[in-house]
Motif scaffolding. Sequence first.
Motif, PDB file in Angstrom:
ATOM      1  N   THR A 173       1.811   6.475  -7.189  1.00 41.75           N
ATOM      2  CA  THR A 173       0.690   7.148  -7.839  1.00 41.75           C
ATOM      3  C   THR A 173       0.668   8.637  -7.494  1.00 41.75           C
ATOM      4  N   ALA A 174       1.129   8.995  -6.289  1.00 42.01           N
ATOM      5  CA  ALA A 174       1.189  10.417  -5.914  1.00 42.01           C
ATOM      6  C   ALA A 174       2.189  11.168  -6.772  1.00 42.01           C
ATOM      7  N   SER A 193       0.917   4.013  -3.037  1.00 40.54           N
ATOM      8  CA  SER A 193       0.512   5.397  -2.763  1.00 40.54           C
ATOM      9  C   SER A 193       1.587   6.380  -3.190  1.00 40.54           C
ATOM     10  N   ALA A 234      -5.704   1.957  -8.151  1.00 37.96           N
ATOM     11  CA  ALA A 234      -5.487   3.298  -7.596  1.00 37.96           C
ATOM     12  C   ALA A 234      -5.548   4.377  -8.663  1.00 37.96           C
ATOM     13  N   ASP A 255       0.825  -1.210   0.000  1.00 41.25           N
ATOM     14  CA  ASP A 255       0.000   0.000   0.000  1.00 41.25           C
ATOM     15  C   ASP A 255       0.860   1.263   0.000  1.00 41.25           C
ATOM     16  N   ALA A 256       1.918   1.285   0.815  1.00 48.03           N
ATOM     17  CA  ALA A 256       2.746   2.490   0.912  1.00 48.03           C
ATOM     18  C   ALA A 256       3.457   2.768  -0.407  1.00 48.03           C
TER      19      ALA A 256
END
Length: 418
Positions: free
Chosen positions: A237-238, A234, A262, A230-231
């Motif tokens: 994609t950020a 994230s 995502a 997950d990290a």
Amino acid sequence: MGVFTSGSGRRSRSLQSILGGIAVVGASALVLSGCAPAEEAPAGPAEDLTLKIGTILPQSGALAFLGPPEEAGVALAVQEVNEAGLGITVEAIYRDSGDTTTDTATVSVTDLLSQDVTAIIGAASSGVSFTVIDQIVGAGVVQFSPANTSPDFTNYDDNGLYWRNAPSDLLQGEVLGNLIAEEGAATLGLLVLNDAYGTGLAGALRATFEAAGGEVVAEELFNEGDTSFDAQVSALTAANPDAIAVITFDQAKVVVPALVGAGYPGSQLYFVDGNLADYSADFEPGLIEGAKGTLPGLDISSLGNFQDRLLEVDPDLTEFSYAAESYDAVILLALAALAAGSTEGADMAAKLQEVSGGSGGGEKCADFASCAAILADGGVIDYDGASGPITFDENGDPTEATIGIFEYQADNTFVRIN
């Protein structure tokens, strides 16, 4: 794009049974007292050789999808060498390599050494090979990997006993980096397995992409055995890069749907040899349509009936990655043994560069039988095999390599596009 050469310098350098072969005494193997021909007998061993090899290829773990084609390649080569009856019989003992989360490879190597093998084929994973290379070469046994690509093997202190016919990731990283840049990406994200394979390939990819004017805007590492990403998803994609290179093994089955879920387009993902696989049974149709990836080796469909011969050994094969390299590993070892007149590890290692065409100026040949015939007549050979021209340098690295480029279709299978 696709064919590259390298020439660095360095060192002093699932099938549980296999068809056996009855040794056939060649014309040059024995000369009966009082019956020798007037001309000088061809060079060769005084009697037929028996070569016992082991394999540590992935029957389990993160690269288990590569195990069946690699073991089939070994089995096919063993079968063909034994059927040829040209001075050598090969016996293969198949064991699992697992992955770096287990000690499977160490257990397997200990077992194989206790059975007096003089060569071990594997591992597929560079990280796994680094856990057992000292154990293998310390026993005076050849380690021959069909799939290790970490650049760190080139200068490893291996007593001249470690060899591979897969190219260094310096080449794959160059091909992939140029591909991503040529397709218009200005920014790149990297998801990287934190081991010798992943970080080595990521480093080569980054260097090439940045040299082409691109910018790596995010690089997220994970460890073998991790179950949550997950990290990393994230963070990637950020950063919103134009492309993401997924440098993993079968963790791609978890990571790729997470990235697409995502909001990242599946078509902008890039795969590598460790995860370029058939995902038709794993992903929703169209999930990665248009995604691309790289894989060392020739197009297996161009190799005549090689694929058909593999399917005769294992009719259930659906993956063929590194099958040709595994096949060639056995053929090269058998030819090196014939050239040396010995199946001892150091003796075979001393002849591997020569029989590959890396030294000696040998005669070209492309199959075991024709190469063995040249050796029986006292000649020197230059073997070009199912995986292409191998041509080892003094480090045990191939100096010629083909890196294929592939594209995923709507059914999440991939086809070669170069």
